[in-house]
Write an enzyme that holds these catalytic residues in place. Sequence first.
Site, PDB file in Angstrom:
ATOM      1  N   LYS A 192     -45.790 -42.749 -71.264  1.00  0.00           N
ATOM      2  CA  LYS A 192     -46.060 -44.191 -70.863  1.00  0.00           C
ATOM      3  C   LYS A 192     -44.925 -44.453 -69.910  1.00  0.00           C
ATOM      4  CE  LYS A 192     -47.050 -46.088 -74.741  1.00  0.00           C
ATOM      5  NZ  LYS A 192     -46.920 -45.377 -75.849  1.00  0.00           N
ATOM      6  N   ARG A 267     -50.888 -53.702 -78.850  1.00  0.00           N
ATOM      7  CA  ARG A 267     -51.112 -52.843 -79.944  1.00  0.00           C
ATOM      8  C   ARG A 267     -51.841 -53.143 -81.187  1.00  0.00           C
ATOM      9  NH1 ARG A 267     -45.582 -50.235 -78.623  1.00  0.00           N
ATOM     10  NH2 ARG A 267     -45.218 -48.495 -79.714  1.00  0.00           N
ATOM     11  N   ARG A 306     -36.570 -35.724 -76.928  1.00  0.00           N
ATOM     12  CA  ARG A 306     -35.981 -37.087 -76.172  1.00  0.00           C
ATOM     13  C   ARG A 306     -35.032 -37.791 -77.198  1.00  0.00           C
ATOM     14  NH1 ARG A 306     -40.077 -41.951 -75.108  1.00  0.00           N
ATOM     15  NH2 ARG A 306     -39.834 -42.525 -77.220  1.00  0.00           N
ATOM     16  N   ARG A 312     -32.023 -43.115 -79.685  1.00  0.00           N
ATOM     17  CA  ARG A 312     -33.036 -44.001 -80.162  1.00  0.00           C
ATOM     18  C   ARG A 312     -33.259 -43.428 -81.635  1.00  0.00           C
ATOM     19  NH1 ARG A 312     -38.802 -45.364 -76.796  1.00  0.00           N
ATOM     20  NH2 ARG A 312     -39.073 -45.716 -79.173  1.00  0.00           N
ATOM     21  N   ARG A 324     -44.906 -43.476 -86.852  1.00  0.00           N
ATOM     22  CA  ARG A 324     -45.030 -44.010 -85.741  1.00  0.00           C
ATOM     23  C   ARG A 324     -46.480 -43.589 -85.064  1.00  0.00           C
ATOM     24  NH1 ARG A 324     -40.121 -42.917 -82.168  1.00  0.00           N
ATOM     25  NH2 ARG A 324     -41.103 -44.026 -80.301  1.00  0.00           N
TER      26      ARG A 324
HETATM   27  P1  AMP Z   1     -42.077 -48.048 -77.894  1.00  0.00           P
HETATM   28  O1  AMP Z   1     -41.012 -48.016 -77.167  1.00  0.00           O
HETATM   29  O2  AMP Z   1     -43.214 -48.720 -77.166  1.00  0.00           O
HETATM   30  O3  AMP Z   1     -42.349 -46.831 -78.651  1.00  0.00           O
HETATM   31  O4  AMP Z   1     -41.997 -49.139 -79.091  1.00  0.00           O
HETATM   32  C1  AMP Z   1     -40.793 -49.299 -80.078  1.00  0.00           C
HETATM   33  C2  AMP Z   1     -40.848 -49.899 -81.337  1.00  0.00           C
HETATM   34  O5  AMP Z   1     -41.030 -51.413 -80.799  1.00  0.00           O
HETATM   35  C3  AMP Z   1     -42.342 -50.000 -81.922  1.00  0.00           C
HETATM   36  O6  AMP Z   1     -42.119 -48.694 -82.918  1.00  0.00           O
HETATM   37  C4  AMP Z   1     -42.279 -51.154 -82.607  1.00  0.00           C
HETATM   38  O7  AMP Z   1     -41.666 -51.402 -83.684  1.00  0.00           O
HETATM   39  C5  AMP Z   1     -41.793 -52.173 -81.683  1.00  0.00           C
HETATM   40  N1  AMP Z   1     -43.161 -52.652 -80.466  1.00  0.00           N
HETATM   41  C6  AMP Z   1     -43.145 -52.301 -79.434  1.00  0.00           C
HETATM   42  N2  AMP Z   1     -43.912 -52.923 -78.757  1.00  0.00           N
HETATM   43  C7  AMP Z   1     -44.574 -53.588 -80.013  1.00  0.00           C
HETATM   44  C8  AMP Z   1     -45.629 -54.060 -79.812  1.00  0.00           C
HETATM   45  N3  AMP Z   1     -46.748 -54.476 -78.839  1.00  0.00           N
HETATM   46  N4  AMP Z   1     -46.183 -54.858 -80.976  1.00  0.00           N
HETATM   47  C9  AMP Z   1     -45.492 -54.530 -82.093  1.00  0.00           C
HETATM   48  N5  AMP Z   1     -44.461 -53.915 -82.143  1.00  0.00           N
HETATM   49  C10 AMP Z   1     -44.079 -53.281 -81.009  1.00  0.00           C
END
Ligand code: AMP
Length: 368
Positions: A192, A267, A306, A312, A324
């Site tokens: 994404k 989400r 990654r 991360r 996740r």
């Molecule tokens: P991502 O970079 O999109 O994979 O997001 C990493 C982490 O950020 C996720 O595993 C959540 O802990 C938190 N996070 C990101 N976006 C959201 C969201 N829309 N709602 C809740 N937690 C989020």
Amino acid sequence: MIKLHELYFEKYIHAPVIEEAIDRVAGQINAEFGDKNPIFLVILNGAFKFASDVISRFKGDCEVEFMKLSSYDGTETTGNVVVQLPLEVDLEDRHVVIIEDVVDSGNTIEMLLTSLVHSGVARCHIASLFFKPKSYTKEYKIHYVGMEIENDFIVGYGLDYNGLGRNLNEVYKLKSNIMTNLVLFGPPGAGKGTQASILKEEYNLVHISTGDVFRYNIKNATELGTLAKSYMDKGQLVPDEVTIKMLSAEVDKNADAKGFIFDGFPRTTAQAEALDVLLEEKGTQVSAMVALEVDDEVLVQRLLERGKTSGRKDDANEQVIRDRIKVYYNETSILKGYYQEQDKYHGVDGIGDIDQITARLRQVIDKL
Ligand code: AMP
């Protein structure tokens, strides 16, 4: 931003600017007709407010008459001018000032002036609060113009859209830039972020990645970051209340955006509903959910890869990665149904070269 019937209008001309224009026009009319006992011929309905302001600034004797004409159907000016209330007063040897709200194509003015040809009027001048030079097709002089404007459809200060908006003290124009708002969807590691950074350039959109915003806040040790960190480290979702507030602030920061790519948001259903409300307030909506579809095992391998360079924490541990992905299927993938019900869901094969995947996304976006 206001909504009249089904359309959205944005603030266009503020009250002090209108006031200044009215003062100027009134001054010119006073200078020209102050001692002529003119008849102000007000063209209803739109000019009632402008007429009231101009006439109340007139210093000498005057009379006021009304005609009701209409040439608009919705937001389009039509060639047909209909007289709904005719003028029944003798204009012989009189000085007449026609008061209009807006001169657009000029059809109304033409029709009016033609009807006055045999009236014996001594002199007839035209005052209009607004004038659209680019749409004017006639040669008649408009003697007093409050303001020249572009060919936008406007409401307020006497002007209406299907009857509404005349009471507004400022002028609004029809909101023309329909935004493109994409929800970029897919499990962690689907690509994404990579695709969003390409698409935002191509379509001139603002990219909001909730994950990135959280990570930025963690790095800078903000209150929000401290709150989000415990959830993120475990691969769980940050609570809706916190996430929605943060997202809303990010959208507000980009008030002039042509559209957004929401990456990692919504989400949950609550987030999707909050996003609908937020965009509705801006007079827009989600255009589409574009979902990158990638097999779980490919995702795990991509994220572990990654994790070697991203720094991360949530990419470094296979169990957290699997959690996740599980969260995505348990809590997040119900959103597919949410957007499918609105005919906004588009699944895109997320396996292949970056360019190939971008091309697939482009095919969907270009049809929106
Ligand atoms: P991502 O970079 O999109 O994979 O997001 C990493 C982490 O950020 C996720 O595993 C959540 O802990 C938190 N996070 C990101 N976006 C959201 C969201 N829309 N709602 C809740 N937690 C989020």
